[in-house]
Scaffold this motif. Structure first.
Motif, mmCIF file in Angstrom:
data_model
loop_
_atom_site.group_PDB
_atom_site.id
_atom_site.type_symbol
_atom_site.label_atom_id
_atom_site.label_comp_id
_atom_site.label_asym_id
_atom_site.label_seq_id
_atom_site.Cartn_x
_atom_site.Cartn_y
_atom_site.Cartn_z
ATOM 1 N N VAL A 30 48.703 116.948 52.119
ATOM 2 C CA VAL A 30 48.424 116.783 50.687
ATOM 3 C C VAL A 30 48.477 118.099 49.918
ATOM 4 C CG1 VAL A 30 47.050 114.692 50.943
ATOM 5 C CG2 VAL A 30 45.946 116.928 51.126
ATOM 6 N N THR A 31 48.605 119.205 50.646
ATOM 7 C CA THR A 31 48.672 120.498 49.935
ATOM 8 C C THR A 31 50.117 120.896 49.640
ATOM 9 O OG1 THR A 31 48.839 121.820 51.944
ATOM 10 C CG2 THR A 31 46.622 121.287 51.164
ATOM 11 N N MET A 32 51.073 120.075 50.158
ATOM 12 C CA MET A 32 52.477 120.416 49.940
ATOM 13 C C MET A 32 52.838 120.261 48.462
ATOM 14 S SD MET A 32 54.978 119.193 52.890
ATOM 15 C CE MET A 32 55.942 117.999 52.036
#
Ligand code: DAH
Length: 339
Positions: A95-97
């Motif tokens: 989800v940090t991409m």
């Protein structure tokens, strides 16, 4: 029988520890513990044992069964864990991409201004029509009062497909095509590509755009031409715009003029934008030559008209302060992204 039980236990140990799915595990359970399974088969033969042996073997058989049941439970739990781990690994989302931005395109600067021009003329009752880019010599020159030996042809050298078929040098042939098809009143503009065999530089391109205009009706005068052109200039450049008409020559109009707009940067003083002239040329225009009306089967005694030709690139360059025409055609997103 004791050896048989031991060998069952041994083979169960090997098989259960390597079974790879719940389905295979169930098949293996049936193979060992089912009604026709290996262990059940042995228990069925217990009757043949002596009273002495029976409890011992019975005890061992129960032990083996319990062993196998434990193996099943253990392997089953292991498989479930593995499945979950695999799922988590396969469905992992970071989800940090950073996201993938969906870039939405937009209109080309030439189209932005062309749409504005169309709106301005539609507001004055003009229809938009188009004509072919590959033209005949007749429509591009001859019918516009530019016969084969006319010197003005030299300034509009173009690309020939054959002796009589060429890439149009101007949008003016659409005037002829319109008058041939339609009886007056006529009120049209016709935007489109035109071609000339010019070398490419900051202000020339072998492909550029014009917007042709034509009005034919009873009693159309030079005053209508001037009023329409002035209104157009004010809508495009602002109500305080100042225009002037200079006499000029075009073979298909008489009289002919060019319209300039007072430089909106220096207001007539002279600056870099207007090349120190105080005025910027915007379009060519004039009263449709009686000969041209005649060629199209319109009686010049009954009807009169005016025409004009606007260079689109020039107007867009001034509008957005673009100093090199090549930018329009190079598809460089660093340029196009600014509009
Ligand atoms: N066709 C002319 C050119 O390419 C421009 C033009 C001038 C068009 C006067 C007209 C007109 O309709 O009346 O230079």
């Amino acid at each position: 029988m004791k050896d048989q039980l031991e060998s069952i236990r041994q083979s169960a140990k090997e098989k259960f520890s390597s079974v790879a799915s719940q389905v295979d595990l169930e098949a293996l359970r049936v193979q060992f513990l089912g009604k026709k399974g290996e262990l059940t088969g042995i228990l069925k033969q217990m009757g043949r044992l002596s009273a002495e042996e029976r409890p011992k073997i019975g005890q061992l058989a129960n032990e083996v069964r319990t062993n196998i049941e434990n193996m099943i439970a253990e392997r089953s739990a292991q498989l479930k864990r593995l499945e979950t781990e695999n799922r988590l690994r396969a469905e992992r989302i970071d989800v940090t991409m950073p996201g993938k931005a969906q870039e939405i395109g937009h209109k080309h600067p030439l189209s932005i201004v062309l749409d504005e021009l169309k709106d301005i003329f539609a507001g004055m009752g003009f229809n938009v029509v188009t004509g072919p880019e590959v033209e005949t010599d007749y429509y591009n020159f001859e019918a516009l009062n530019l016969p084969k030996d006319h010197p003005a042809r030299d300034t509009q050298d173009t690309f020939y497909i054959s002796e009589n078929i060429l890439l149009r040098t101007q949008t003016s042939p659409v005037q002829i095509r319109t008058m041939e098809k339609q009886k007056p009143p006529i009120r049209i503009i016709s935007p489109g590509r035109v071609f000339r065999s010019d070398a490419v530089d900051a202000t020339h391109s072998p492909l550029f755009h014009q917007i042709e205009g034509l009005v034919v009706d009873k009693g159309v005068t030079m005053a209508d031409l001037k009023g329409t052109m002035e209104t157009f200039a004010r809508r495009l450049y602002g109500e305080d715009s100042v225009v002037r008409f200079r006499p000029h020559h075009f073979p298909f109009t008489e009289p002919s003029a060019e319209m300039d707009i007072q430089c909106f940067s220096c207001h007539g003083e002279g600056c870099r934008l207007c090349k120190n002239e105080g005025w910027i040329e915007i379009l060519g225009c004039g009263m449709v030559h009686p000969k041209v009306l005649q060629i199209c089967g319109i009686d010049p005694e009954e009807y009169s008209g005016f025409a004009f030709g606007i260079g689109l690139e020039r107007i867009v360059m001034r509008r957005f302060n673009i100093d090199d025409m090549r930018m329009f055609y190079e598809n460089d997103l660093r340029f196009l992204g600014q509009f």
